[in-house]
Design an enzyme around this catalytic site. Structure first.
Site, PDB file in Angstrom:
ATOM      1  CB  SER A 115      23.759 -20.707   4.564  1.00 56.32           C
ATOM      2  OG  SER A 115      23.831 -19.679   5.889  1.00 56.32           O
ATOM      3  CG  ASN A 116      29.351 -22.423   7.015  1.00 55.39           C
ATOM      4  OD1 ASN A 116      28.953 -23.498   7.009  1.00 55.39           O
ATOM      5  ND2 ASN A 116      30.184 -21.940   6.269  1.00 55.39           N
ATOM      6  CG  ASN A 117      22.518 -18.102  10.006  1.00 52.56           C
ATOM      7  OD1 ASN A 117      22.079 -18.597  10.683  1.00 52.56           O
ATOM      8  ND2 ASN A 117      22.316 -16.500   9.917  1.00 52.56           N
ATOM      9  CB  ALA A 118      23.970 -22.457  13.741  1.00 50.98           C
TER      10      ALA A 118
ATOM     11  CE  LYS B 168      20.213 -16.832   6.130  1.00 49.77           C
ATOM     12  NZ  LYS B 168      21.145 -16.355   5.015  1.00 49.77           N
TER      13      LYS B 168
ATOM     14  CG  ASP C 167      19.645 -12.682  -1.790  1.00 49.27           C
ATOM     15  OD1 ASP C 167      20.903 -12.457  -1.288  1.00 49.27           O
ATOM     16  OD2 ASP C 167      19.572 -11.614  -2.675  1.00 49.27           O
TER      17      ASP C 167
ATOM     18  CG  PHE D 163      20.516 -10.909  11.851  1.00 50.83           C
ATOM     19  CD1 PHE D 163      20.707 -10.594  10.635  1.00 50.83           C
ATOM     20  CD2 PHE D 163      19.971 -11.828  12.564  1.00 50.83           C
ATOM     21  CE1 PHE D 163      20.063 -11.635   9.854  1.00 50.83           C
ATOM     22  CE2 PHE D 163      19.275 -12.863  11.970  1.00 50.83           C
ATOM     23  CZ  PHE D 163      19.317 -12.759  10.283  1.00 50.83           C
TER      24      PHE D 163
ATOM     25  CG  ASP E 261      15.579  -8.813  12.960  1.00 55.96           C
ATOM     26  OD1 ASP E 261      14.759  -8.880  12.031  1.00 55.96           O
ATOM     27  OD2 ASP E 261      16.264  -9.831  13.158  1.00 55.96           O
TER      28      ASP E 261
ATOM     29  CE  LYS F  98      13.708 -12.471  12.368  1.00 49.58           C
ATOM     30  NZ  LYS F  98      15.335 -12.005  12.517  1.00 49.58           N
TER      31      LYS F  98
END
Length: 205
Positions: free
Chosen positions: A7-10, A12, A72, A155, A158, A183
């Site tokens: 993933s490129n989600n910082a 995560k 996922d 996001f 939520d 969270k």
């Protein structure tokens, strides 16, 4: 040891780093997808969260040669027999259109009484090693659906989700009203990733 997070989600990536630091695991560098040579994004055509997590983790290992973790996740609504589930991000037809997804879910649940609005955020994380070892874990964050959006943080779904902890405390905040660190400490993904700590400790030893 390097671990690829598929993933490129910082957020995560930071979540996993914080969990490993909290467990006292050192010598592990967590890399985002952007840190390795690009490769074709695998088609997530699995029937379950576990299927899709494994598809992404296996692709990461195959193309990078690194231990890879992928997740996922989505929301499972009891009244809808567990849906949107793996279709959460594209429930309204367009991938990643949060507002359309929320609007559709609210419309589908409009006539459902409060006592039957139970739901849970679900995250399945898969860890795959270059030798073919595979670990799959699941984290669930139970709660219920609101009748209108609340909050500006987060996001996806939520703004529609009140965690069970909030109901129990009487505060009844949506997860979109919680601070990110608050969270992340109790979220479905945190609960799943925490189950991989000992596996990673063993690999890093």
């Amino acid at each position: 040891m390097q671990i690829l997070l598929a993933s490129n989600n910082a957020k995560k990536l930071r979540e996993l780093v914080v969990i490993l630091e909290g467990a006292g695991i050192s010598g592990v560098e967590v890399l985002p997808l952007s840190a390795v040579a690009s490769y074709p994004e695998p088609v997530e055509d699995g029937r379950t969260f576990a299927d899709n997590a494994l598809i992404k983790a296996r692709a990461g290992v195959a193309h990078s040669g690194l231990v890879t973790i992928a997740d996922d996740s989505g929301i499972a609504v009891d009244e809808l027999n567990g849906m949107p589930g793996t279709l959460s991000a594209r429930w309204s037809g367009s991938h990643g259109d949060d507002q359309a997804n929320n609007d559709l879910l609210l419309a589908q649940m409009a006539d459902v009484p409060d006592e039957r609005r139970q739901a849970a955020f679900v995250s399945v994380c898969a860890l795959v090693t270059p030798s073919g070892e595979e670990h799959v874990v699941e984290g669930r964050w139970p709660g219920r659906l609101l009748r209108a959006e609340q909050g500006e943080n987060g996001f996806g779904y939520d703004p529609l989700f009140v965690p069970a902890e909030e109901d129990a405390a009487g505060t009844r905040r949506a997860s979109a009203e919680m601070a990110p660190e608050e969270k992340n400490a109790i979220s479905h993904r945190a609960r799943a990733l925490a189950q991989l700590v000992e596996v990673i400790r063993g690999l890093a030893a």
